[in-house]
Scaffold this active site. Structure first.
Site, mmCIF file in Angstrom:
data_model
loop_
_atom_site.group_PDB
_atom_site.id
_atom_site.type_symbol
_atom_site.label_atom_id
_atom_site.label_comp_id
_atom_site.label_asym_id
_atom_site.label_seq_id
_atom_site.Cartn_x
_atom_site.Cartn_y
_atom_site.Cartn_z
ATOM 1 N N GLU A 106 -4.415 4.011 5.930
ATOM 2 C CA GLU A 106 -4.159 3.691 4.528
ATOM 3 C C GLU A 106 -4.715 4.809 3.647
ATOM 4 O O GLU A 106 -4.184 5.142 2.597
ATOM 5 C CB GLU A 106 -4.848 2.362 4.182
ATOM 6 C CG GLU A 106 -4.464 1.828 2.825
ATOM 7 C CD GLU A 106 -5.552 1.057 2.154
ATOM 8 O OE1 GLU A 106 -6.326 1.682 1.405
ATOM 9 O OE2 GLU A 106 -5.633 -0.154 2.367
ATOM 10 N N ARG A 150 0.831 -1.214 0.000
ATOM 11 C CA ARG A 150 0.000 0.000 0.000
ATOM 12 C C ARG A 150 0.869 1.270 0.000
ATOM 13 O O ARG A 150 0.575 2.244 0.693
ATOM 14 C CB ARG A 150 -0.923 0.018 1.226
ATOM 15 C CG ARG A 150 -1.970 -1.059 1.245
ATOM 16 C CD ARG A 150 -2.963 -0.927 0.091
ATOM 17 N NE ARG A 150 -4.080 -1.842 0.266
ATOM 18 C CZ ARG A 150 -4.089 -3.112 -0.121
ATOM 19 N NH1 ARG A 150 -3.031 -3.621 -0.736
ATOM 20 N NH2 ARG A 150 -5.151 -3.869 0.073
ATOM 21 N N SER A 168 -10.640 -0.178 3.129
ATOM 22 C CA SER A 168 -9.852 -0.287 4.367
ATOM 23 C C SER A 168 -9.366 1.094 4.785
ATOM 24 O O SER A 168 -8.759 1.796 3.984
ATOM 25 C CB SER A 168 -8.620 -1.174 4.156
ATOM 26 O OG SER A 168 -8.971 -2.453 3.740
HETATM 27 N N1 EPU Z 1 -11.002 -9.960 10.463
HETATM 28 C C1 EPU Z 1 -11.645 -9.915 11.691
HETATM 29 N N2 EPU Z 1 -12.638 -8.987 11.876
HETATM 30 C C2 EPU Z 1 -13.005 -8.138 10.918
HETATM 31 C C3 EPU Z 1 -12.335 -8.160 9.679
HETATM 32 C C4 EPU Z 1 -11.327 -9.084 9.467
HETATM 33 O O1 EPU Z 1 -11.344 -10.682 12.586
HETATM 34 O O2 EPU Z 1 -13.930 -7.352 11.153
HETATM 35 C C5 EPU Z 1 -9.978 -10.981 10.236
HETATM 36 C C6 EPU Z 1 -10.455 -12.025 9.244
HETATM 37 O O3 EPU Z 1 -11.168 -13.032 9.883
HETATM 38 C C7 EPU Z 1 -9.161 -12.533 8.639
HETATM 39 C C8 EPU Z 1 -8.250 -11.322 8.682
HETATM 40 O O4 EPU Z 1 -8.867 -10.401 9.576
HETATM 41 O O5 EPU Z 1 -8.585 -13.530 9.453
HETATM 42 C C9 EPU Z 1 -8.048 -10.677 7.329
HETATM 43 O O6 EPU Z 1 -9.285 -10.179 6.830
HETATM 44 P P1 EPU Z 1 -9.554 -9.987 5.262
HETATM 45 O O7 EPU Z 1 -9.245 -11.248 4.529
HETATM 46 O O8 EPU Z 1 -10.905 -9.418 5.093
HETATM 47 O O9 EPU Z 1 -8.466 -8.967 4.769
HETATM 48 P P2 EPU Z 1 -7.896 -7.630 5.421
HETATM 49 O O10 EPU Z 1 -6.469 -7.913 5.757
HETATM 50 O O11 EPU Z 1 -8.741 -7.076 6.470
HETATM 51 C C10 EPU Z 1 -6.924 -6.762 3.146
HETATM 52 C C11 EPU Z 1 -6.930 -5.501 2.349
HETATM 53 C C12 EPU Z 1 -8.239 -5.337 1.603
HETATM 54 C C13 EPU Z 1 -8.410 -6.543 0.703
HETATM 55 C C14 EPU Z 1 -8.385 -7.818 1.570
HETATM 56 C C15 EPU Z 1 -8.444 -9.073 0.738
HETATM 57 C C16 EPU Z 1 -5.476 -3.976 3.571
HETATM 58 C C17 EPU Z 1 -5.375 -2.755 4.421
HETATM 59 N N3 EPU Z 1 -6.706 -4.351 3.214
HETATM 60 O O12 EPU Z 1 -7.924 -6.638 4.147
HETATM 61 O O13 EPU Z 1 -8.118 -4.190 0.776
HETATM 62 O O14 EPU Z 1 -9.635 -6.478 -0.019
HETATM 63 O O15 EPU Z 1 -7.147 -7.867 2.311
HETATM 64 O O16 EPU Z 1 -7.234 -9.291 0.114
HETATM 65 O O17 EPU Z 1 -4.444 -4.557 3.234
HETATM 66 C C18 EPU Z 1 -8.484 -1.827 0.733
HETATM 67 O O18 EPU Z 1 -7.262 -1.715 0.664
HETATM 68 O O19 EPU Z 1 -9.259 -0.824 0.710
HETATM 69 C C19 EPU Z 1 -9.051 -3.158 0.852
HETATM 70 C C20 EPU Z 1 -10.355 -3.370 1.015
#
Ligand code: EPU
Length: 334
Positions: free
Chosen positions: A330, A164, A235
């Protein structure tokens, strides 16, 4: 180029927060418009900024001058039996480019479906999702250097892409207007699944195609991220990266904590940390934390930029107090 006056911030970003204004909004439809803006408009202004789709920005204060790059041509620059190189105008919607690629059997961006915003915004934060990121396919970024008013093409290695992050958030912040990008995709319909959550959803298939990935990501994102009528910027925070020993200490106390090894460090899940602090689904007036994903801050209607910022500060303090981890935005805050 056309100009609008006194445009409210609710029209400028996908957060649709109120209370700030762009005194002038320039619509830049060609590279010549961007050059003209860089040479004759920007230097005359105390302050100016470029909006992509406004999908990764929180506007807190009014700005004198904003510009939107609306160059929407897309072309195949080079094609071989196995690869294709595309030039995508900065004003195109990113998702429409993903659809175009998947429909033609060009692999490499199918997992980045439904990321809001424009092509020109994509390199700034090096967009990524479900195991793919722009830097995997981006070959160059074209733009206009605001100091010289000249067009410049930066090779991918000069964009210093990181998680990012890129040169456009650092040395080239505020002095480079992106007009187009070049991406190289592979001609193949079979897909590589590089994300656990996707793999789990696709286990029943013998062969996975890029269309399967695309459709699964669309379903996943629709389930987790707010619909278009709720203001948000995806995010809000980055996932924090901590040292190995710090992650080990935390894992001892919180064995269920999601964590991902990352060349000598560990990436934690900001969404999980925020949810543990009890913030998922909470609301402060019209500013809130989305109830299906704690990493997403939302505007339920009339929130102002500072309302979102106040909520973000509260969340950062809570996560720091409980886990000793510093969250970093971000989203670009103006
Ligand atoms: N999780 C929770 N509670 C929540 C949300 C997530 O416990 O409310 C846990 C999930 O269970 C999982 C972990 O967090 O174990 C990761 O969650 P997720 O797969 O949804 O991905 P993320 O790391 O929260 C990142 C990106 C997203 C992208 C997703 C999928 C960043 C800052 N965000 O989110 O990107 O869609 O991975 O690859 O890296 C964005 O940048 O705007 C964005 C949406």
């Amino acid at each position: 180029m056309t100009i609008e006056h006194n445009v409210d911030s609710s029209q400028l970003t996908t957060f649709r927060t109120r209370g700030a204004v762009a005194e002038q909004l320039y619509h830049l439809e060609t590279v010549d418009d961007v050059v003209e803006f860089a040479r004759y408009v920007a230097p005359q202004r105390r302050q100016w900024l470029v909006l992509g789709g406004g999908s990764n920005m929180l506007l807190v204060h009014s700005v004198e001058c904003a510009a939107r790059v609306e160059i929407t041509d897309r072309r195949i620059i080079e094609e071989t039996a196995s690869r294709v190189i595309l030039r995508l105008g900065a004003g195109l919607h990113w998702h429409s480019c993903v659809e175009w690629a998947v429909a033609n059997g060009w692999a490499g961006i199918e997992a980045m479906a439904l990321i809001p915003g424009t092509v020109g915004a994509a390199p700034i934060q090096n967009i990524g999702a479900y195991g793919q990121q722009l830097s995997d396919v981006c070959r160059w970024v074209e733009g206009v250097d605001v100091y010289s008013g000249r067009t410049v093409t930066l090779a991918a290695q000069d964009c210093h892409f990181g998680y990012r992050d890129s040169v456009f958030k650092r040395e080239r912040k505020g002095n480079f207007i992106i007009t187009a990008i070049g991406v190289e995709l592979e001609k193949r319909t079979d897909a590589r699944v590089a994300y656990d959550e996707l793999a789990r959803r696709l286990t029943t298939r013998d062969t996975v195609t890029i269309s399967d990935i695309f459709e699964t990501v669309v379903t996943l994102r629709r389930g987790k991220l707010p619909p278009d009528d709720i203001g948000s910027a995806g995010s809000f925070f980055k996932n924090p990266v901590v040292e190995l020993h710090r992650a080990a200490q935390l894992a001892e106390r919180y064995p269920d904590m999601p964590r991902y090894q990352q060349n000598g460090a560990v990436k934690l899940s900001a969404g999980w940390l925020i949810e543990q602090c009890g913030y998922k689904g909470i609301r402060r007036g019209d500013a809130g934390v989305y109830d299906r994903h704690a990493l997403v801050l939302v505007n339920y209607g009339t929130a102002r930029g500072e309302d979102i910022l106040r909520l973000a500060a509260e969340i950062k303090a809570a996560v720091h107090e409980r886990f000793g981890v510093e969250l970093e935005e971000e989203v670009i805050i103006v």
